[in-house]
Design a protein around this motif. Structure first.
Motif, PDB file in Angstrom:
ATOM      1  N   MET A   1     -13.920 -44.494  24.430  1.00 57.52           N
ATOM      2  CA  MET A   1     -13.224 -44.324  23.158  1.00 57.52           C
ATOM      3  C   MET A   1     -13.944 -45.122  22.072  1.00 57.52           C
ATOM      4  N   LYS A   2     -14.210 -44.496  20.959  1.00 60.10           N
ATOM      5  CA  LYS A   2     -14.888 -45.165  19.857  1.00 60.10           C
ATOM      6  C   LYS A   2     -13.949 -46.141  19.177  1.00 60.10           C
ATOM      7  N   SER A   3     -14.520 -47.238  18.701  1.00 54.67           N
ATOM      8  CA  SER A   3     -13.690 -48.162  17.940  1.00 54.67           C
ATOM      9  C   SER A   3     -13.459 -47.578  16.547  1.00 54.67           C
ATOM     10  N   GLU A   4     -12.432 -48.077  15.878  1.00 54.74           N
ATOM     11  CA  GLU A   4     -12.049 -47.518  14.582  1.00 54.74           C
ATOM     12  C   GLU A   4     -13.160 -47.644  13.547  1.00 54.74           C
ATOM     13  N   HIS A   5     -13.880 -48.773  13.546  1.00 54.14           N
ATOM     14  CA  HIS A   5     -14.901 -48.936  12.511  1.00 54.14           C
ATOM     15  C   HIS A   5     -16.065 -47.965  12.699  1.00 54.14           C
TER      16      HIS A   5
ATOM     17  N   THR B   1     -17.423 -37.658  -4.668  1.00 46.16           N
ATOM     18  CA  THR B   1     -16.395 -37.895  -3.649  1.00 46.16           C
ATOM     19  C   THR B   1     -16.477 -39.323  -3.133  1.00 46.16           C
ATOM     20  N   PHE B   2     -17.692 -39.783  -2.888  1.00 41.59           N
ATOM     21  CA  PHE B   2     -17.896 -41.152  -2.398  1.00 41.59           C
ATOM     22  C   PHE B   2     -17.402 -42.164  -3.437  1.00 41.59           C
ATOM     23  N   GLU B   3     -17.758 -41.953  -4.683  1.00 45.68           N
ATOM     24  CA  GLU B   3     -17.339 -42.867  -5.757  1.00 45.68           C
ATOM     25  C   GLU B   3     -15.818 -42.840  -5.942  1.00 45.68           C
ATOM     26  N   ASN B   4     -15.200 -41.671  -5.813  1.00 42.86           N
ATOM     27  CA  ASN B   4     -13.740 -41.587  -5.903  1.00 42.86           C
ATOM     28  C   ASN B   4     -13.080 -42.393  -4.797  1.00 42.86           C
ATOM     29  N   LEU B   5     -13.652 -42.329  -3.615  1.00 41.09           N
ATOM     30  CA  LEU B   5     -13.137 -43.122  -2.506  1.00 41.09           C
ATOM     31  C   LEU B   5     -13.207 -44.602  -2.841  1.00 41.09           C
ATOM     32  N   LEU B   6     -14.348 -45.049  -3.358  1.00 44.35           N
ATOM     33  CA  LEU B   6     -14.500 -46.462  -3.713  1.00 44.35           C
ATOM     34  C   LEU B   6     -13.544 -46.867  -4.824  1.00 44.35           C
ATOM     35  N   ASP B   7     -13.302 -45.966  -5.763  1.00 43.09           N
ATOM     36  CA  ASP B   7     -12.375 -46.260  -6.863  1.00 43.09           C
ATOM     37  C   ASP B   7     -10.939 -46.429  -6.376  1.00 43.09           C
ATOM     38  N   ASN B   8     -10.615 -45.790  -5.267  1.00 41.60           N
ATOM     39  CA  ASN B   8      -9.235 -45.801  -4.769  1.00 41.60           C
ATOM     40  C   ASN B   8      -8.991 -46.800  -3.643  1.00 41.60           C
ATOM     41  N   CYS B   9      -9.898 -47.731  -3.470  1.00 41.99           N
ATOM     42  CA  CYS B   9      -9.705 -48.718  -2.410  1.00 41.99           C
ATOM     43  C   CYS B   9      -9.866 -50.128  -2.969  1.00 41.99           C
ATOM     44  N   ILE B  10      -9.363 -51.066  -2.213  1.00 42.72           N
ATOM     45  CA  ILE B  10      -9.441 -52.461  -2.634  1.00 42.72           C
ATOM     46  C   ILE B  10     -10.659 -53.091  -1.968  1.00 42.72           C
TER      47      ILE B  10
ATOM     48  N   LYS C   1     -21.578 -58.302   8.514  1.00 44.97           N
ATOM     49  CA  LYS C   1     -20.169 -58.712   8.607  1.00 44.97           C
ATOM     50  C   LYS C   1     -19.357 -58.133   7.456  1.00 44.97           C
ATOM     51  N   LYS C   2     -19.916 -58.180   6.254  1.00 45.39           N
ATOM     52  CA  LYS C   2     -19.219 -57.615   5.091  1.00 45.39           C
ATOM     53  C   LYS C   2     -19.042 -56.101   5.251  1.00 45.39           C
ATOM     54  N   HIS C   3     -20.057 -55.447   5.784  1.00 51.07           N
ATOM     55  CA  HIS C   3     -19.994 -54.005   6.014  1.00 51.07           C
ATOM     56  C   HIS C   3     -18.860 -53.675   6.980  1.00 51.07           C
ATOM     57  N   LYS C   4     -18.776 -54.403   8.074  1.00 51.99           N
ATOM     58  CA  LYS C   4     -17.720 -54.148   9.056  1.00 51.99           C
ATOM     59  C   LYS C   4     -16.341 -54.382   8.436  1.00 51.99           C
ATOM     60  N   LYS C   5     -16.230 -55.411   7.607  1.00 50.93           N
ATOM     61  CA  LYS C   5     -14.964 -55.696   6.923  1.00 50.93           C
ATOM     62  C   LYS C   5     -14.591 -54.543   5.991  1.00 50.93           C
ATOM     63  N   CYS C   6     -15.594 -53.994   5.308  1.00 57.24           N
ATOM     64  CA  CYS C   6     -15.360 -52.828   4.437  1.00 57.24           C
ATOM     65  C   CYS C   6     -14.814 -51.652   5.241  1.00 57.24           C
ATOM     66  N   LEU C   7     -15.425 -51.422   6.392  1.00 50.31           N
ATOM     67  CA  LEU C   7     -14.987 -50.298   7.226  1.00 50.31           C
ATOM     68  C   LEU C   7     -13.538 -50.483   7.676  1.00 50.31           C
ATOM     69  N   GLN C   8     -13.174 -51.712   7.979  1.00 52.57           N
ATOM     70  CA  GLN C   8     -11.788 -51.982   8.381  1.00 52.57           C
ATOM     71  C   GLN C   8     -10.833 -51.696   7.235  1.00 52.57           C
ATOM     72  N   LYS C   9     -11.227 -52.066   6.028  1.00 50.16           N
ATOM     73  CA  LYS C   9     -10.387 -51.811   4.860  1.00 50.16           C
ATOM     74  C   LYS C   9     -10.265 -50.308   4.560  1.00 50.16           C
ATOM     75  N   LEU C  10     -11.365 -49.580   4.754  1.00 46.87           N
ATOM     76  CA  LEU C  10     -11.384 -48.158   4.444  1.00 46.87           C
ATOM     77  C   LEU C  10     -10.739 -47.290   5.524  1.00 46.87           C
ATOM     78  N   ASN C  11     -10.572 -47.835   6.705  1.00 49.14           N
ATOM     79  CA  ASN C  11     -10.051 -47.074   7.826  1.00 49.14           C
ATOM     80  C   ASN C  11      -8.747 -46.352   7.485  1.00 49.14           C
ATOM     81  N   LYS C  12      -7.888 -47.006   6.745  1.00 47.26           N
ATOM     82  CA  LYS C  12      -6.598 -46.402   6.425  1.00 47.26           C
ATOM     83  C   LYS C  12      -6.700 -45.282   5.390  1.00 47.26           C
ATOM     84  N   LEU C  13      -7.781 -45.281   4.589  1.00 46.38           N
ATOM     85  CA  LEU C  13      -7.949 -44.247   3.566  1.00 46.38           C
ATOM     86  C   LEU C  13      -8.599 -42.982   4.094  1.00 46.38           C
TER      87      LEU C  13
END
Length: 77
Positions: A1-5, A20-29, A64-76
Motif C-alpha cells: 500500500m502506498k503512503s499518502e504522501h 490548475t497547479f497555481e489554483n491549487l496553490l492559491d487554495n491551500c495554506i 523535508k519541506k517537500h514532504k510537509k507540503c505533500l502532507q498539507k496538500l493531501n486533503k485537497l
C-alpha cells in the motif's frame, strides 16, 4: 500500500496545466517558500539539490519541506 504522501506526489505530477497547479496553490495554506519548492519541482522539473541551492537551504531541508507540503496538500487532492 502506498503512503499518502506518495499518492499526493503522483497526483501533483499528473497536473500538467499551470493554471490548475497555481489554483491549487492559491487554495491551500502553504508558505511562499513551500509554494516555490512545489513550482520548481513539479512545473520546472528541478531536483531538490538545485532547489536548495536556489533558495539557500540544504537538500535534506528541501526534502523535508517537500514532504510537509505533500502532507498539507493531501486533503485537497
Amino acid at each position: 500500500m502506498k503512503s499518502e504522501h506518495i499518492e499526493t506526489r503522483n497526483k501533483l505530477k499528473a497536473i500538467y496545466d499551470i493554471k490548475t497547479f497555481e489554483n491549487l496553490l492559491d487554495n491551500c495554506i502553504l508558505t511562499d517558500i513551500e509554494k516555490e519548492i512545489l513550482r520548481l519541482h513539479y512545473l520546472k522539473g528541478k531536483d531538490f539539490q538545485f532547489i536548495g541551492d536556489k533558495l539557500g537551504f540544504a537538500e535534506v531541508t528541501i526534502k523535508k519541506k517537500h514532504k510537509k507540503c505533500l502532507q498539507k496538500l493531501n486533503k485537497l487532492l
